[in-house]
Enzyme design. Structure first.
Site, PDB file in Angstrom:
ATOM      1  N   HIS A 175      44.675 -33.964  16.812  1.00 23.60           N
ATOM      2  CA  HIS A 175      45.055 -34.555  15.349  1.00 23.60           C
ATOM      3  C   HIS A 175      44.468 -35.348  14.751  1.00 23.60           C
ATOM      4  O   HIS A 175      43.169 -35.267  13.956  1.00 23.60           O
ATOM      5  CB  HIS A 175      46.643 -35.136  15.798  1.00 23.60           C
ATOM      6  CG  HIS A 175      47.426 -34.221  15.662  1.00 23.60           C
ATOM      7  ND1 HIS A 175      48.060 -34.098  17.339  1.00 23.60           N
ATOM      8  CD2 HIS A 175      48.074 -34.218  15.305  1.00 23.60           C
ATOM      9  CE1 HIS A 175      49.225 -33.022  16.770  1.00 23.60           C
ATOM     10  NE2 HIS A 175      49.018 -33.852  15.570  1.00 23.60           N
ATOM     11  N   GLU A 179      50.946 -35.340  11.713  1.00 26.33           N
ATOM     12  CA  GLU A 179      51.777 -34.358  11.758  1.00 26.33           C
ATOM     13  C   GLU A 179      52.853 -34.832   9.937  1.00 26.33           C
ATOM     14  O   GLU A 179      53.040 -33.473   9.720  1.00 26.33           O
ATOM     15  CB  GLU A 179      53.132 -34.762  12.118  1.00 26.33           C
ATOM     16  CG  GLU A 179      52.373 -35.024  14.021  1.00 26.33           C
ATOM     17  CD  GLU A 179      52.612 -32.738  13.877  1.00 26.33           C
ATOM     18  OE1 GLU A 179      53.439 -32.309  13.136  1.00 26.33           O
ATOM     19  OE2 GLU A 179      51.545 -32.478  14.384  1.00 26.33           O
ATOM     20  N   CYS A 196      41.507 -36.299  20.756  1.00 22.61           N
ATOM     21  CA  CYS A 196      43.421 -35.501  20.622  1.00 22.61           C
ATOM     22  C   CYS A 196      42.876 -35.095  19.544  1.00 22.61           C
ATOM     23  O   CYS A 196      42.540 -35.276  18.447  1.00 22.61           O
ATOM     24  CB  CYS A 196      44.306 -36.966  20.093  1.00 22.61           C
ATOM     25  SG  CYS A 196      45.506 -36.081  19.497  1.00 22.61           S
ATOM     26  N   CYS A 231      44.880 -28.956  22.319  1.00 18.39           N
ATOM     27  CA  CYS A 231      45.740 -29.841  22.504  1.00 18.39           C
ATOM     28  C   CYS A 231      45.270 -30.930  24.240  1.00 18.39           C
ATOM     29  O   CYS A 231      45.108 -30.206  25.300  1.00 18.39           O
ATOM     30  CB  CYS A 231      47.705 -30.181  22.978  1.00 18.39           C
ATOM     31  SG  CYS A 231      48.279 -31.137  23.194  1.00 18.39           S
ATOM     32  N   ASP A 264      50.022 -26.248  20.083  1.00 21.49           N
ATOM     33  CA  ASP A 264      49.202 -27.489  20.323  1.00 21.49           C
ATOM     34  C   ASP A 264      50.780 -27.924  19.883  1.00 21.49           C
ATOM     35  O   ASP A 264      51.620 -27.623  19.394  1.00 21.49           O
ATOM     36  CB  ASP A 264      48.056 -28.543  19.064  1.00 21.49           C
ATOM     37  CG  ASP A 264      48.273 -30.005  19.243  1.00 21.49           C
ATOM     38  OD1 ASP A 264      48.115 -30.944  20.140  1.00 21.49           O
ATOM     39  OD2 ASP A 264      48.171 -30.643  17.782  1.00 21.49           O
ATOM     40  N   SER A 265      50.933 -29.574  20.415  1.00 20.69           N
ATOM     41  CA  SER A 265      52.182 -30.176  20.220  1.00 20.69           C
ATOM     42  C   SER A 265      52.613 -29.926  18.518  1.00 20.69           C
ATOM     43  O   SER A 265      53.737 -30.507  18.627  1.00 20.69           O
ATOM     44  CB  SER A 265      52.146 -31.842  20.401  1.00 20.69           C
ATOM     45  OG  SER A 265      51.328 -32.299  19.390  1.00 20.69           O
TER      46      SER A 265
HETATM   47  N1  DGL Z   1      46.930 -33.019  19.891  1.00 22.81           N
HETATM   48  C1  DGL Z   1      47.326 -33.416  20.935  1.00 22.81           C
HETATM   49  C2  DGL Z   1      46.297 -33.965  21.636  1.00 22.81           C
HETATM   50  O1  DGL Z   1      45.024 -33.041  21.958  1.00 22.81           O
HETATM   51  C3  DGL Z   1      48.158 -34.445  21.145  1.00 22.81           C
HETATM   52  C4  DGL Z   1      48.499 -34.965  20.166  1.00 22.81           C
HETATM   53  C5  DGL Z   1      50.454 -35.562  20.545  1.00 22.81           C
HETATM   54  O2  DGL Z   1      51.530 -34.562  20.148  1.00 22.81           O
HETATM   55  O3  DGL Z   1      50.802 -36.200  21.064  1.00 22.81           O
HETATM   56  O4  DGL Z   1      46.325 -34.330  22.618  1.00 22.81           O
END
Ligand code: DGL
Length: 262
Positions: free
Chosen positions: A183, A149, A181, A71, A8-9
């Site tokens: 997160h 984060e 997302c 992600c 993931d990011s």
């Molecule tokens: N966790 C990510 C997603 O599912 C990306 C969040 C990001 O880095 O902007 O989209």
């Protein structure tokens, strides 16, 4: 032995990794958080493609035989390139529009996601396929990924962002919210507090783990029994990642620096 690579990011993909862990307890898991380059949501497609290829190559070098792009933003931007460039099963993810369309009673569904996901052709195609008979209201959420984060899941700044992004969806009649997302599942308690307990929050983590299991059954042959291992890497600061990942994972983990990270 089956080794699954997951990226993931940042730390958001841990919300998917936990479903993979419980669905495939025997698999060895390798997770990499691209913490040095988070967030992806406002980055151009070619940048995310480059990052996705680098992370995937790293995971393959660590022994991964299948890759989960944990992600939504990276899947929308880079899954097609990964499938061209890398020869192993690539499992991506997208916002849970289909289950939300089945769950809504008001016929109005709200999607919380990154700008990158919402403007992607892949998301447009998803709406085309599954949202013909419902109204879908989308909401980009700048700043929310950064709150997760930094490990701030409960503070006033996070609450004010969650209120800002969630309330307009509810006041326009959404009775189902998609956490688009990876997160955001970590903010589910706060989103529930703002939206109320009657509003279902739907994410794709569990469905992705099941999809991975199906792919493994057909494409890889692992009959090993026993507890799988789990290794964690970051392209950012290992000490910071160790703290945040341990908190989100729910037990102490050690984040190792990803070799060759820029
Ligand atoms: N966790 C990510 C997603 O599912 C990306 C969040 C990001 O880095 O902007 O989209």
């Amino acid at each position: 032995m089956t080794t699954i690579g997951v990226f993931d990011s940042g730390v958001g993909g841990l919300s998917v990794l936990r479903h993979i862990r419980s669905t495939l307890p025997d698999a060895d898991l390798v997770y990499v958080a691209d913490s040095a380059h988070v967030p992806y949501g406002d980055k151009p497609q070619h940048y995310i493609e480059q990052r996705a290829v680098e992370l995937t190559r790293f995971l393959v070098a660590e022994g991964a035989e299948a890759i989960v792009v944990a992600c939504n933003t990276a899947t929308a931007a880079a899954a097609a390139k990964l499938r061209c460039d890398i020869e192993c099963p690539i499992i991506g993810m997208e916002p849970a529009v289909k289950p939300a369309a089945l769950a809504t009673r008001s016929g109005v569904v709200g999607v919380l996601a990154t700008a990158g996901t919402l403007r992607s052709a892949r998301f447009a195609a998803l709406l085309e396929r599954h949202a013909k008979n419902i109204e879908v209201i989308t909401q980009g959420c700048p700043g929310l990924v950064e709150q997760v984060e930094s490990g701030d899941l409960e503070g006033p700044r996070t609450l004010s962002l969650v209120e800002r992004y969630t309330r307009p969806l509810l006041s326009r009649g959404a009775d189902t919210l998609i956490l688009g997302c990876t997160h955001y599942p970590f903010l589910a308690p706060m989103i529930r507090q703002v939206a109320g307990p009657a509003i279902p929050l739907i994410d794709t983590g569990e469905a992705v783990a099941r999809q991975l299991q199906r792919r493994l059954l057909t494409e890889l042959t692992d009959t090993r029994a026993g507890a799988g291992t789990c290794r964690f890497f970051t392209s950012g600061y290992a000490n910071t990642a160790t703290l945040i990942m341990s908190r989100l994972w729910g037990s102490a983990v050690i984040a190792q620096p990803m070799k060759g990270a820029v």
